[in-house]
Design a protein around this motif. Sequence first.
Motif, PDB file in Angstrom:
ATOM      1  N   ALA A 122       0.846  -1.194   0.000  1.00 27.73           N
ATOM      2  CA  ALA A 122       0.000   0.000   0.000  1.00 27.73           C
ATOM      3  C   ALA A 122       0.879   1.241   0.000  1.00 27.73           C
ATOM      4  CB  ALA A 122      -0.907   0.015   1.224  1.00 27.73           C
ATOM      5  N   TYR A 123       0.372   2.293  -0.634  1.00 24.37           N
ATOM      6  CA  TYR A 123       1.015   3.599  -0.575  1.00 24.37           C
ATOM      7  C   TYR A 123       0.137   4.495   0.283  1.00 24.37           C
ATOM      8  CZ  TYR A 123       2.955   8.119  -1.719  1.00 24.37           C
ATOM      9  OH  TYR A 123       3.516   9.367  -1.620  1.00 24.37           O
ATOM     10  N   MET A 124       0.654   4.912   1.450  1.00 22.40           N
ATOM     11  CA  MET A 124      -0.135   5.666   2.412  1.00 22.40           C
ATOM     12  C   MET A 124       0.340   7.110   2.536  1.00 22.40           C
ATOM     13  SD  MET A 124      -0.498   2.629   5.298  1.00 22.40           S
ATOM     14  CE  MET A 124      -1.386   3.666   6.460  1.00 22.40           C
ATOM     15  N   GLY A 125       1.132   7.566   1.574  1.00 21.12           N
ATOM     16  CA  GLY A 125       1.650   8.924   1.620  1.00 21.12           C
ATOM     17  C   GLY A 125       0.733   9.920   0.942  1.00 21.12           C
ATOM     18  N   GLU A 126       1.207  11.164   0.886  1.00 13.47           N
ATOM     19  CA  GLU A 126       0.441  12.231   0.257  1.00 13.47           C
ATOM     20  C   GLU A 126       0.700  12.245  -1.242  1.00 13.47           C
ATOM     21  OE1 GLU A 126       1.550  15.833   2.174  1.00 13.47           O
ATOM     22  OE2 GLU A 126       0.692  15.275   4.122  1.00 13.47           O
ATOM     23  N   GLY A 127      -0.260  12.768  -1.979  1.00 10.76           N
ATOM     24  CA  GLY A 127      -0.085  12.924  -3.417  1.00 10.76           C
ATOM     25  C   GLY A 127      -0.191  11.606  -4.166  1.00 10.76           C
ATOM     26  N   GLU A 128       0.165  11.659  -5.431  1.00 11.84           N
ATOM     27  CA  GLU A 128       0.057  10.487  -6.290  1.00 11.84           C
ATOM     28  C   GLU A 128       1.107   9.451  -5.901  1.00 11.84           C
ATOM     29  OE1 GLU A 128       0.116   9.442 -11.093  1.00 11.84           O
ATOM     30  OE2 GLU A 128       0.200  11.526 -10.372  1.00 11.84           O
ATOM     31  N   ALA A 129       0.707   8.199  -5.926  1.00 12.95           N
ATOM     32  CA  ALA A 129       1.629   7.124  -5.575  1.00 12.95           C
ATOM     33  C   ALA A 129       2.739   7.019  -6.609  1.00 12.95           C
ATOM     34  CB  ALA A 129       0.874   5.799  -5.487  1.00 12.95           C
ATOM     35  N   PRO A 130       3.980   6.771  -6.160  1.00 10.60           N
ATOM     36  CA  PRO A 130       5.074   6.580  -7.129  1.00 10.60           C
ATOM     37  C   PRO A 130       4.887   5.260  -7.868  1.00 10.60           C
ATOM     38  CG  PRO A 130       5.817   6.058  -4.917  1.00 10.60           C
ATOM     39  CD  PRO A 130       4.433   6.630  -4.770  1.00 10.60           C
ATOM     40  N   GLU A 131       5.564   5.126  -8.976  1.00  5.26           N
ATOM     41  CA  GLU A 131       5.542   3.867  -9.704  1.00  5.26           C
ATOM     42  C   GLU A 131       6.041   2.754  -8.783  1.00  5.26           C
ATOM     43  OE1 GLU A 131       7.494   1.893 -13.767  1.00  5.26           O
ATOM     44  OE2 GLU A 131       7.990   3.949 -13.143  1.00  5.26           O
ATOM     45  N   PHE A 132       5.434   1.582  -8.894  1.00  2.90           N
ATOM     46  CA  PHE A 132       5.872   0.457  -8.064  1.00  2.90           C
ATOM     47  C   PHE A 132       7.127  -0.138  -8.705  1.00  2.90           C
ATOM     48  CE2 PHE A 132       6.089  -3.818  -6.397  1.00  2.90           C
ATOM     49  CZ  PHE A 132       5.754  -3.636  -5.071  1.00  2.90           C
ATOM     50  N   GLU A 133       8.282   0.399  -8.326  1.00  2.00           N
ATOM     51  CA  GLU A 133       9.533  -0.012  -8.953  1.00  2.00           C
ATOM     52  C   GLU A 133      10.631  -0.287  -7.929  1.00  2.00           C
ATOM     53  OE1 GLU A 133      12.069  -0.968 -12.179  1.00  2.00           O
ATOM     54  OE2 GLU A 133       9.887  -0.761 -11.998  1.00  2.00           O
ATOM     55  N   LEU A 134      10.793   0.589  -6.940  1.00  2.00           N
ATOM     56  CA  LEU A 134      11.869   0.442  -5.972  1.00  2.00           C
ATOM     57  C   LEU A 134      11.836  -0.906  -5.242  1.00  2.00           C
ATOM     58  CD1 LEU A 134      14.313   1.760  -4.550  1.00  2.00           C
ATOM     59  CD2 LEU A 134      12.684   2.758  -2.911  1.00  2.00           C
ATOM     60  N   PRO A 135      10.670  -1.424  -4.830  1.00  2.00           N
ATOM     61  CA  PRO A 135      10.675  -2.690  -4.072  1.00  2.00           C
ATOM     62  C   PRO A 135      10.981  -3.925  -4.917  1.00  2.00           C
ATOM     63  CG  PRO A 135       8.644  -1.427  -3.698  1.00  2.00           C
ATOM     64  CD  PRO A 135       9.325  -0.836  -4.890  1.00  2.00           C
ATOM     65  N   ARG A 136      10.980  -3.795  -6.210  1.00  2.17           N
ATOM     66  CA  ARG A 136      11.108  -4.974  -7.068  1.00  2.17           C
ATOM     67  C   ARG A 136      12.542  -5.515  -7.088  1.00  2.17           C
ATOM     68  NH1 ARG A 136       9.444  -3.479 -12.810  1.00  2.17           N
ATOM     69  NH2 ARG A 136       9.936  -5.703 -13.111  1.00  2.17           N
ATOM     70  N   LYS A 137      12.654  -6.837  -7.211  1.00  8.29           N
ATOM     71  CA  LYS A 137      13.935  -7.520  -7.412  1.00  8.29           C
ATOM     72  C   LYS A 137      13.718  -8.562  -8.502  1.00  8.29           C
ATOM     73  CE  LYS A 137      15.840  -5.727  -3.588  1.00  8.29           C
ATOM     74  NZ  LYS A 137      16.973  -4.818  -3.573  1.00  8.29           N
ATOM     75  N   SER A 138      14.671  -8.648  -9.413  1.00  9.22           N
ATOM     76  CA  SER A 138      14.496  -9.619 -10.503  1.00  9.22           C
ATOM     77  C   SER A 138      14.441 -11.047  -9.979  1.00  9.22           C
ATOM     78  CB  SER A 138      15.627  -9.477 -11.530  1.00  9.22           C
ATOM     79  OG  SER A 138      16.874  -9.793 -10.960  1.00  9.22           O
ATOM     80  N   VAL A 139      15.087 -11.322  -8.827  1.00  8.61           N
ATOM     81  CA  VAL A 139      15.068 -12.685  -8.289  1.00  8.61           C
ATOM     82  C   VAL A 139      13.673 -13.088  -7.828  1.00  8.61           C
ATOM     83  CG1 VAL A 139      17.501 -12.714  -7.623  1.00  8.61           C
ATOM     84  CG2 VAL A 139      15.787 -11.858  -6.009  1.00  8.61           C
ATOM     85  N   PHE A 140      12.798 -12.119  -7.573  1.00  9.56           N
ATOM     86  CA  PHE A 140      11.426 -12.438  -7.184  1.00  9.56           C
ATOM     87  C   PHE A 140      10.496 -12.505  -8.392  1.00  9.56           C
ATOM     88  CE2 PHE A 140      12.756 -10.010  -3.192  1.00  9.56           C
ATOM     89  CZ  PHE A 140      13.281 -11.164  -2.612  1.00  9.56           C
ATOM     90  N   GLU A 141      11.079 -12.385  -9.575  1.00  6.63           N
ATOM     91  CA  GLU A 141      10.293 -12.420 -10.809  1.00  6.63           C
ATOM     92  C   GLU A 141      10.800 -13.497 -11.767  1.00  6.63           C
ATOM     93  OE1 GLU A 141      10.503  -8.384 -12.222  1.00  6.63           O
ATOM     94  OE2 GLU A 141       9.737  -7.566 -10.329  1.00  6.63           O
ATOM     95  N   ARG A 142      11.566 -14.461 -11.236  1.00  7.46           N
ATOM     96  CA  ARG A 142      12.120 -15.529 -12.060  1.00  7.46           C
ATOM     97  C   ARG A 142      11.026 -16.501 -12.467  1.00  7.46           C
ATOM     98  NH1 ARG A 142      17.276 -16.629  -8.120  1.00  7.46           N
ATOM     99  NH2 ARG A 142      15.561 -16.954  -6.659  1.00  7.46           N
TER     100      ARG A 142
END
Length: 391
Positions: free
Chosen positions: A137-157
């Motif tokens: 979840a994004y609980m901050g102010e304004g528009e949510a950032p793209e969901f990119e920073l938490p991603r790891k390629s090892v979790f997408e194998r």
Amino acid sequence: MTERVAEGAMMERLRKLHLTGSDTAMGKLLRSFWQPVALADSVVPGKARPLRVMGEDLTLYRGDSGKPFLVGGLCPHRRTMLANGWVQGDEIRCMYHGWKFNGAGACTERPAERTAGNAGVKIVSYPVHEYAGLIFAYMGEGEAPEFELPRKSVFERPGALQFARLETWPCNWLQQVENSMDAVHVSFVHHWGMVGSFGAVVAATVPELSYEETDAGIRQTAVRSAGSTRVSDWTFPNNNHISHPTLELDDPWVDVGVWMTPVDDENTMRFLIYSIPASTPEADARIRDYFDTYSEYNPADHHDDLFVNGNLPDDRLVQLTSAQDYVAAVGQGTIVDRTKEVLGRSDMGIALLRRLYWREMDAIEKGVPGKRWKRLSADAHMPKQVNEIAG
């Protein structure tokens, strides 16, 4: 007098680190990033459940379409728990007087108010994103950032064996985050009581440490001997990525992602993703059976047995590692008093971590932009250590 003023200022600075309310600098900082808040399979279509995140009571529900939504925890009419209501389509209806809300938090129906309309009634709502078995979840102010920073390629194998877990611990979130920046603890904590699959690959040798700030967070390197280097890829503000043996020496190594999401200032949700490359059908089946048997574990349910009796679980990976970390972190108390610490050279990772937090919180308090954290262009190299115990 000057010394007392300086001491008081440092005490306040240390206190700011662990507070996560929406009116605190750290609370605002954490809310400006995507945070895991639930296991994806913890809520099924047509059902709702209560959720508490960073001191805020919320309702997580999955609409009949299968899409998850996160809205306020209480119906604004008479303040009863909204999660006890009915999910209808992609909306939720309060069980008390039937007020209904959509996934954006807008009231769409007040059955007893026949001529009054919905009067612009609204409850809070937050964007959510499903990833690798977790709901973020994004609980901050304004528009949510793209969901990119938490991603790891090892979790997408493709084809990998992947398991998501949740434990809830009765201590402040920061104690667990700081533990992830403390490579020395591995040589002691994970040799306490018994040595499992994780501890067996790391000798009790105290490592030489180095830390560097990256675009995404902190890279931690611990060298114990020639050919024995352990690296962790820590992502701001509260996620660690490590790699270590699975069960047998010949098994593919498991990549583990760990997030510490505050329930409030005294309790923490510890989310974990385990990702293991597929190998042989026999090994895959054995690993699946292992996680089916051992992954439903929360050391907090065994608190007295761990602290009073020192009884560790009969397991050598998931349960053992969690139990050992639990005793170390919860043993500091609900909220550790950092003003009484005696830090040393080996705590350079914790010192760097705190400097980064203070820097980013100072930016928030001054109303200026903080660092623009971004996903690494390539996953950090995670070398496989020599098994020092086995030879």
